[in-house]
Design a protein around this motif. Sequence first.
Motif, PDB file in Angstrom:
ATOM      1  N   LYS A 105      20.760 -25.980  21.505  1.00  0.00           N
ATOM      2  CA  LYS A 105      20.524 -25.408  22.830  1.00  0.00           C
ATOM      3  C   LYS A 105      21.844 -25.199  23.559  1.00  0.00           C
ATOM      4  O   LYS A 105      22.699 -26.076  23.576  1.00  0.00           O
TER       5      LYS A 105
ATOM      6  N   TYR B 185      17.119 -20.734  27.942  1.00  0.00           N
ATOM      7  CA  TYR B 185      18.457 -21.117  27.495  1.00  0.00           C
ATOM      8  C   TYR B 185      18.881 -20.240  26.328  1.00  0.00           C
ATOM      9  O   TYR B 185      18.047 -19.736  25.581  1.00  0.00           O
ATOM     10  N   GLU B 186      20.189 -20.085  26.196  1.00  0.00           N
ATOM     11  CA  GLU B 186      20.715 -19.480  24.990  1.00  0.00           C
ATOM     12  C   GLU B 186      20.652 -20.546  23.905  1.00  0.00           C
ATOM     13  O   GLU B 186      20.800 -21.731  24.195  1.00  0.00           O
TER      14      GLU B 186
ATOM     15  N   ARG C 219      23.828 -22.647  26.981  1.00  0.00           N
ATOM     16  CA  ARG C 219      23.803 -22.474  28.434  1.00  0.00           C
ATOM     17  C   ARG C 219      22.479 -21.874  28.910  1.00  0.00           C
ATOM     18  O   ARG C 219      21.758 -21.240  28.146  1.00  0.00           O
ATOM     19  N   GLU C 220      22.217 -22.061  30.206  1.00  0.00           N
ATOM     20  CA  GLU C 220      21.013 -21.483  30.803  1.00  0.00           C
ATOM     21  C   GLU C 220      21.192 -19.977  30.995  1.00  0.00           C
ATOM     22  O   GLU C 220      22.234 -19.524  31.445  1.00  0.00           O
TER      23      GLU C 220
ATOM     24  N   GLU D 275      16.056 -18.397  35.060  1.00  0.00           N
ATOM     25  CA  GLU D 275      14.894 -19.207  35.380  1.00  0.00           C
ATOM     26  C   GLU D 275      13.800 -18.304  35.918  1.00  0.00           C
ATOM     27  O   GLU D 275      14.044 -17.421  36.729  1.00  0.00           O
TER      28      GLU D 275
ATOM     29  N   CYS E 256       8.390 -25.578  24.137  1.00  0.00           N
ATOM     30  CA  CYS E 256       9.526 -24.686  23.941  1.00  0.00           C
ATOM     31  C   CYS E 256       9.169 -23.540  23.016  1.00  0.00           C
ATOM     32  O   CYS E 256       8.612 -23.750  21.942  1.00  0.00           O
TER      33      CYS E 256
END
Length: 313
Positions: A9, A22-23, A11-12, A15, A83
């Motif tokens: 996982k 996330y990337e 960076r974001e 939202e 997820c």
Amino acid sequence: EEEKNKYIKGRELGEGTYAIVYEGRLRADPTQLVAIKKIKVQKEYSDGIAPDAVREIKFLQELRHANIVRLHSVYSTRDQNLCLVLEHLPRGDLEMLIRDTAAVRYGAADIKAWMGMLCRAVAFCHDRAVLHRDIKPNNLLVAADGALKLADFGLARSCADPYRPMTANVITRWYRPPELLFGARHYTGGVDVWSVGLVFAELIIRNPYLPGNTEVEQINLICRALGTPTEENWPGVTRLESYTVPTDRTYPVAGRETFLGPFGTVGSDGVDLLMKTLVLDPRRRITSRAMLGHAWWHAEPRPTPIQDLPRRN
Ligand code: ADP
């Protein structure tokens, strides 16, 4: 647990209302990017993810099409979050293109290309008894090659099980069809076709066509623009649980002329297709399959090749 370990996982990316995205990278090959969408679970309502939900969503991994965002994997985390591992599509969405009137210019050929990709994706799902149920410009992501991809199957569910009543509280209000606004419990692919019609209308006028602020206002806007649903134009409608329409007058069902004004830039065939998607009675509304057989696709202009479609910088 095994599925989770396949990805790293990062960076974001953004939202949304009910998820953080996330990337991510494939552990076995970190050059391969993915998007990991962590669904926020409302703790007040549940003790976490029902194993049912995971099984149901896993089914969507089989849904592979050039214009549908690939779902690579589904898993639940230790803290009971769900997820989704998705195809990485960082070039924004159709809503951004529609709204950016200063920098993005497009015409009838571009609209036809985008609509073709959307309709093929929807017909593909409907053929497999899957409804999307939340089609809107913001859920149409743009791939690096310019292709449009239908995203966010978070609300989609197989409609193959006729015994399980479906909740009417789906689909963002502006794109919600009258049968859902009236509380219908058994609905069909027609709900998506209505939303597709509103995306079509919005692509043309570059503004939401029926932007109601409340459910009541949404129904009023539909009545005024397209006609009041009655037993004449929609047998059985008055028996739906939440059937309410403006009582001051009965609006007539909109004719061709009403549509030619604001939507004439897509030609008379385009207007004909639009009208068929916005038929009040879901049983009389065109199906997604039939949309693909419409004359508009063969009329001038030809759809723009995807590599030539307008994009944001
Ligand atoms: P919303 O649809 O409400 O914007 P989402 O939860 O679908 O929320 O997505 C939140 C943000 O994450 C999006 O605005 C977008 O920037 C990013 N995003 C979503 N899906 C992807 C994806 N497949 N690839 C790259 N970025 C994505």
